[in-house]
Write a protein that holds these residues in place. Structure first.
Motif, mmCIF file in Angstrom:
data_model
loop_
_atom_site.group_PDB
_atom_site.id
_atom_site.type_symbol
_atom_site.label_atom_id
_atom_site.label_comp_id
_atom_site.label_asym_id
_atom_site.label_seq_id
_atom_site.Cartn_x
_atom_site.Cartn_y
_atom_site.Cartn_z
ATOM 1 N N TYR A 101 -38.808 52.898 -20.022
ATOM 2 C CA TYR A 101 -39.599 51.796 -19.998
ATOM 3 C C TYR A 101 -41.162 51.062 -20.421
ATOM 4 O O TYR A 101 -40.749 49.913 -21.314
ATOM 5 N N GLN A 116 -37.345 51.576 -13.737
ATOM 6 C CA GLN A 116 -36.491 52.237 -13.329
ATOM 7 C C GLN A 116 -36.425 53.750 -13.553
ATOM 8 O O GLN A 116 -36.827 54.112 -15.129
ATOM 9 N N LYS A 167 -35.310 57.466 -15.008
ATOM 10 C CA LYS A 167 -34.548 58.194 -16.223
ATOM 11 C C LYS A 167 -34.701 57.028 -17.303
ATOM 12 O O LYS A 167 -33.434 56.760 -17.958
ATOM 13 N N THR A 168 -35.049 55.632 -18.141
ATOM 14 C CA THR A 168 -35.061 55.076 -18.499
ATOM 15 C C THR A 168 -36.644 55.334 -19.112
ATOM 16 O O THR A 168 -37.702 56.166 -18.414
ATOM 17 N N HIS A 192 -36.968 45.874 -16.559
ATOM 18 C CA HIS A 192 -36.957 46.833 -15.367
ATOM 19 C C HIS A 192 -37.691 47.875 -15.346
ATOM 20 O O HIS A 192 -37.048 49.525 -15.249
ATOM 21 N N HIS A 228 -38.559 47.201 -11.470
ATOM 22 C CA HIS A 228 -37.330 47.209 -10.821
ATOM 23 C C HIS A 228 -37.239 48.145 -9.347
ATOM 24 O O HIS A 228 -37.918 49.292 -9.154
ATOM 25 N N GLY A 233 -33.917 48.691 -18.826
ATOM 26 C CA GLY A 233 -32.780 48.443 -18.233
ATOM 27 C C GLY A 233 -31.842 50.445 -19.182
ATOM 28 O O GLY A 233 -32.481 50.432 -20.099
ATOM 29 N N SER A 234 -30.552 50.752 -18.038
ATOM 30 C CA SER A 234 -29.745 51.279 -18.329
ATOM 31 C C SER A 234 -28.706 50.784 -19.215
ATOM 32 O O SER A 234 -27.960 52.200 -19.163
ATOM 33 N N TRP A 235 -28.452 49.736 -19.405
ATOM 34 C CA TRP A 235 -27.085 49.358 -20.142
ATOM 35 C C TRP A 235 -27.003 48.037 -20.622
ATOM 36 O O TRP A 235 -27.719 47.209 -20.766
#
Length: 276
Positions: A57, A52, A54-55, A49, A88, A236-238
């Motif tokens: 990366y 993306q 707020k990550t 991602h 992303h 990614g965020s999750w």
């Protein structure tokens, strides 16, 4: 617990999959001897991602490349697969994601995921690989297929293309499948690709399938005798609470040893015995 539910819940426990379909949990520590340096071995990672919001990366990409290369120095890998969602959504991130994976020291193959929202033509321009491609590595065949389009639609693997490849490689010792989205409705984000499932049931030499997409999955689910293996995520965020990659080793009897790297420690070791 029913067998299907047991497999759905499996993540970090060790597992022995027997040729007769039996399932035996094992202790991961000391399951098999130390890694042989000349063993046929490869890595799979997915869901970087790149871009993306707020990550971190850029950091995620540097860390996964560093971890795979460090592993490769100790235990040589034949290749690495980056199995979809490599950037992303925004097409402007495609080239940056490709450049961020260039430090990987092994041959690199890629698949296109639902967040890789560019045309198939543009994908090939950057990666120099078709969205559906076959790779011949001696007795082992890699079939890598797209499961999405430019709009991010969830799609079945291309059944006609895979049928052609299965026919072409019907005498191969092992076929390994790679696609981003799971074609069996085991998870919320999978697709129920019934025609592809029917095709798979007819194959005798598909050794394993690999998919990403479901960041919270890092275990195995069985489709008949074919293990479908997940690898969590590296960006990614999750998802699972680590960012890593899966390693697969072919043992002398054609059984498979597979485990997750998190990204520098071995975990979730599984032994998949030869059922061919």
């Amino acid at each position: 617990m029913q067998r299907r539910n047991f497999l759905r819940d499996l993540s970090c426990s060790a597992l022995l999959l027997l040729a007769n379909g039996g399932i035996k949990p094992l202790q991961a520590a000391g399951l098999l001897s130390a890694q042989a340096p000349d063993r046929f071995r490869f890595a799979i990672t997915s869901d970087g991602h790149y871009g993306q919001p707020k990550t971190s990366y850029d950091d995620f990409y540097r860390e996964i490349c560093k971890a795979i290369n460090a592993f490769h120095q100790r235990s040589p890998l034949q290749f690495t697969v980056a199995n979809g969602d490599l950037f992303h959504d925004q097409p402007a991130f495609l080239e940056a994601a490709a450049n961020a994976l260039k430090p990987i020291a092994t041959p690199l193959y890629v698949t296109k995921g639902n967040h890789d929202m560019v045309s198939d033509t543009r994908w090939k321009e950057v990666w120099k690989q078709d969205v559906n491609q076959a790779v011949e590595l001696g007795d082992n065949i890699l079939l890598l297929g797209t499961t999405s389009d430019e709009k991010g639609t969830y799609l079945s693997p291309n059944t006609d293309w895979f049928a052609e490849q299965f026919k072409k490689y019907s005498s191969a010792k092992n076929i390994f499948l790679f696609f981003h989205i799971t074609p069996i409705k085991w998870t919320q984000h999978a697709v129920d690709a019934t025609a592809f499932q029917k095709l798979l049931k007819e194959q005798k030499n598909v050794r394993a399938a690999f998919n990403g997409h479901d960041h919270q999955e890092d275990g195995v689910k069985m489709f008949g005798s074919i293990p479908f293996l997940f690898d969590g995520h590296f960006g990614g965020s999750w998802g699972v609470n680590y960012r890593g990659f899966r390693v697969v080793e072919i043992l002398p009897d054609n059984s498979l040893l597979t485990y997750m790297m998190s990204p520098v420690e071995k975990m979730a070791e599984l032994s998949i015995y030869n059922s061919l």
